[in-house]
Design an enzyme around this catalytic site. Structure first.
Site, PDB file in Angstrom:
ATOM      1  CE  LYS A  31      -2.479  -0.408   3.712  1.00 15.53           C
ATOM      2  NZ  LYS A  31      -2.133  -1.672   4.342  1.00 15.53           N
ATOM      3  NE  ARG A 106      -4.658  -0.754  10.310  1.00  9.08           N
ATOM      4  CZ  ARG A 106      -3.644  -0.162   9.718  1.00  9.08           C
ATOM      5  NH1 ARG A 106      -3.797   1.023   9.176  1.00  9.08           N
ATOM      6  NH2 ARG A 106      -2.483  -0.756   9.633  1.00  9.08           N
ATOM      7  NE  ARG A 144       7.612  -3.788   5.911  1.00  9.44           N
ATOM      8  CZ  ARG A 144       6.342  -3.469   5.703  1.00  9.44           C
ATOM      9  NH1 ARG A 144       5.861  -3.414   4.468  1.00  9.44           N
ATOM     10  NH2 ARG A 144       5.555  -3.257   6.709  1.00  9.44           N
ATOM     11  NE  ARG A 177       6.834  -0.505  10.583  1.00 10.55           N
ATOM     12  CZ  ARG A 177       5.858  -0.305   9.683  1.00 10.55           C
ATOM     13  NH1 ARG A 177       6.041   0.522   8.691  1.00 10.55           N
ATOM     14  NH2 ARG A 177       4.721  -0.948   9.791  1.00 10.55           N
ATOM     15  NE  ARG A 188       1.649  -4.466  11.205  1.00 10.48           N
ATOM     16  CZ  ARG A 188       2.711  -4.435  10.407  1.00 10.48           C
ATOM     17  NH1 ARG A 188       3.764  -5.173  10.670  1.00 10.48           N
ATOM     18  NH2 ARG A 188       2.712  -3.690   9.339  1.00 10.48           N
TER      19      ARG A 188
HETATM   20  P1  ADP Z   1       0.615  -1.655   8.085  1.00 14.44           P
HETATM   21  O1  ADP Z   1      -0.346  -1.208   7.028  1.00 14.44           O
HETATM   22  O2  ADP Z   1       1.892  -2.151   7.511  1.00 14.44           O
HETATM   23  O3  ADP Z   1      -0.015  -2.511   9.129  1.00 14.44           O
HETATM   24  P2  ADP Z   1       0.577   0.977   9.251  1.00 14.44           P
HETATM   25  O4  ADP Z   1       1.798   1.800   9.206  1.00 14.44           O
HETATM   26  O5  ADP Z   1      -0.573   1.370   8.418  1.00 14.44           O
HETATM   27  O6  ADP Z   1       1.099  -0.465   8.937  1.00 14.44           O
HETATM   28  O7  ADP Z   1       0.053   0.848  10.756  1.00 14.44           O
HETATM   29  C1  ADP Z   1       0.883   0.494  11.819  1.00 14.44           C
HETATM   30  C2  ADP Z   1       0.099   0.500  13.124  1.00 14.44           C
HETATM   31  O8  ADP Z   1      -0.428   1.815  13.370  1.00 14.44           O
HETATM   32  C3  ADP Z   1      -1.119  -0.409  13.157  1.00 14.44           C
HETATM   33  O9  ADP Z   1      -0.795  -1.745  13.485  1.00 14.44           O
HETATM   34  C4  ADP Z   1      -1.962   0.277  14.245  1.00 14.44           C
HETATM   35  O10 ADP Z   1      -1.470   0.004  15.548  1.00 14.44           O
HETATM   36  C5  ADP Z   1      -1.723   1.753  13.990  1.00 14.44           C
HETATM   37  N1  ADP Z   1      -2.706   2.317  13.024  1.00 14.44           N
HETATM   38  C6  ADP Z   1      -2.435   2.837  11.798  1.00 14.44           C
HETATM   39  N2  ADP Z   1      -3.560   3.255  11.183  1.00 14.44           N
HETATM   40  C7  ADP Z   1      -4.577   3.012  12.049  1.00 14.44           C
HETATM   41  C8  ADP Z   1      -5.990   3.195  11.986  1.00 14.44           C
HETATM   42  N3  ADP Z   1      -6.599   3.708  10.904  1.00 14.44           N
HETATM   43  N4  ADP Z   1      -6.724   2.811  13.072  1.00 14.44           N
HETATM   44  C9  ADP Z   1      -6.149   2.288  14.158  1.00 14.44           C
HETATM   45  N5  ADP Z   1      -4.831   2.055  14.279  1.00 14.44           N
HETATM   46  C10 ADP Z   1      -4.036   2.423  13.232  1.00 14.44           C
END
Ligand code: ADP
Length: 242
Positions: A31, A106, A144, A177, A188
């Site tokens: 993404k 989400r 990664r 990370r 996740r």
């Molecule tokens: P990825 O898409 O690789 O899981 P992100 O960088 O989008 O990683 O998100 C990392 C973390 O940030 C998530 O696991 C969550 O804890 C938090 N997070 C990000 N976006 C949201 C969201 N829209 N709602 C709730 N938590 C979020």
């Protein structure tokens, strides 16, 4: 809206979209990479709630402190907090022609808030679903690495640094990370499956336009080509049908 670039004078020569491109896909589906291509193509900003939250953590501010533990365990952050962050970001002038939403919404509650917000702002949503097999994701994410200084992402198979373990840009040692560790990746993926994937049906039921793109194989550029082709097809169907 014609989605092809209307002129070749610069990266931001894209047409006015007035659309929120909502990218869906499990963690590791690319993404972030596809968002960056879309930014360059259409000149609209990427809004990544994950990046915004990591930014708060890096600044050690109050929001950062309140979300750090949840993020490191792979759990989602509270809806109210993320919704407020996105509302504030979408109200900035650079979003007036549209934006790319990466990692938001989400949950069902976030999706409902987003649809209301877009209506208020006069933007329509277009959902892009990156479909990837979970086994491929686990393999991808475990390779990664990120530069702790400039944030550049590498991958031992698809985008290796010139010198293993070292950032090409600034020579920093690359790190994993915290939330890319395998147990966290599984958490996740489960959170995605349970809370986020059903949102695709929600958007479908709301009548949102939806593209499904196979993102399991091929170079990121090829997958982007597919997205553009699908966007164009969708647009011409809409034009013909109207
Ligand atoms: P990825 O898409 O690789 O899981 P992100 O960088 O989008 O990683 O998100 C990392 C973390 O940030 C998530 O696991 C969550 O804890 C938090 N997070 C990000 N976006 C949201 C969201 N829209 N709602 C709730 N938590 C979020």
């Amino acid at each position: 809206m014609a989605v092809t670039k209307s002129s070749s004078d610069g990266a931001h020569a894209g047409p006015v979209m007035r659309k929120a491109l909502v990218l869906f896909g499990p963690p590791g589906s690319g993404k972030g990479t596809q968002s960056k291509f879309l930014v360059a193509r259409f000149g609209i900003p990427q809004i990544s709630t994950g990046d915004m939250l990591r930014d708060h953590i890096a600044r050690r501010d109050q929001i950062g402190k309140s979300v750090q533990a949840r993020m490191e365990s792979g759990a989602l952050v509270r809806d109210e907090l993320v919704n407020a962050m996105v509302r504030e970001r979408l109200s900035q002038p650079d979003c007036v022609n549209g934006c790319i939403l990466d990692g938001y919404p989400r949950t069902r509650q976030q999706a409902e808030v987003l649809l209301d917000l877009l209506k208020e702002l006069g933007l329509s949503e277009l959902v892009i679903h990156l479909v990837v097999d979970y086994n491929i994701i686990i393999a991808r994410i475990s390779g990664r690495r990120v530069c702790p200084k400039c944030g550049t992402l590498y991958n031992s198979s698809s985008r290796p640094p010139r010198v293993p373990g070292v950032c090409d840009r600034d020579g920093e040692n690359l790190v994993i990370r915290e939330d890319d560790r395998e147990s966290v990746v599984r958490e996740r993926l489960e959170a995605y499956e349970r809370q986020t994937r059903p949102l695709i049906d929600f958007f479908r039921q709301q009548g949102s336009r939806l593209l499904e793109v196979d993102a399991s194989h091929g170079a990121p550029e090829a997958i982007f080509g597919q997205i553009l082709a699908d966007l164009n097809r969708l647009e011409s169907e809409v034009t013909l049908g109207s």
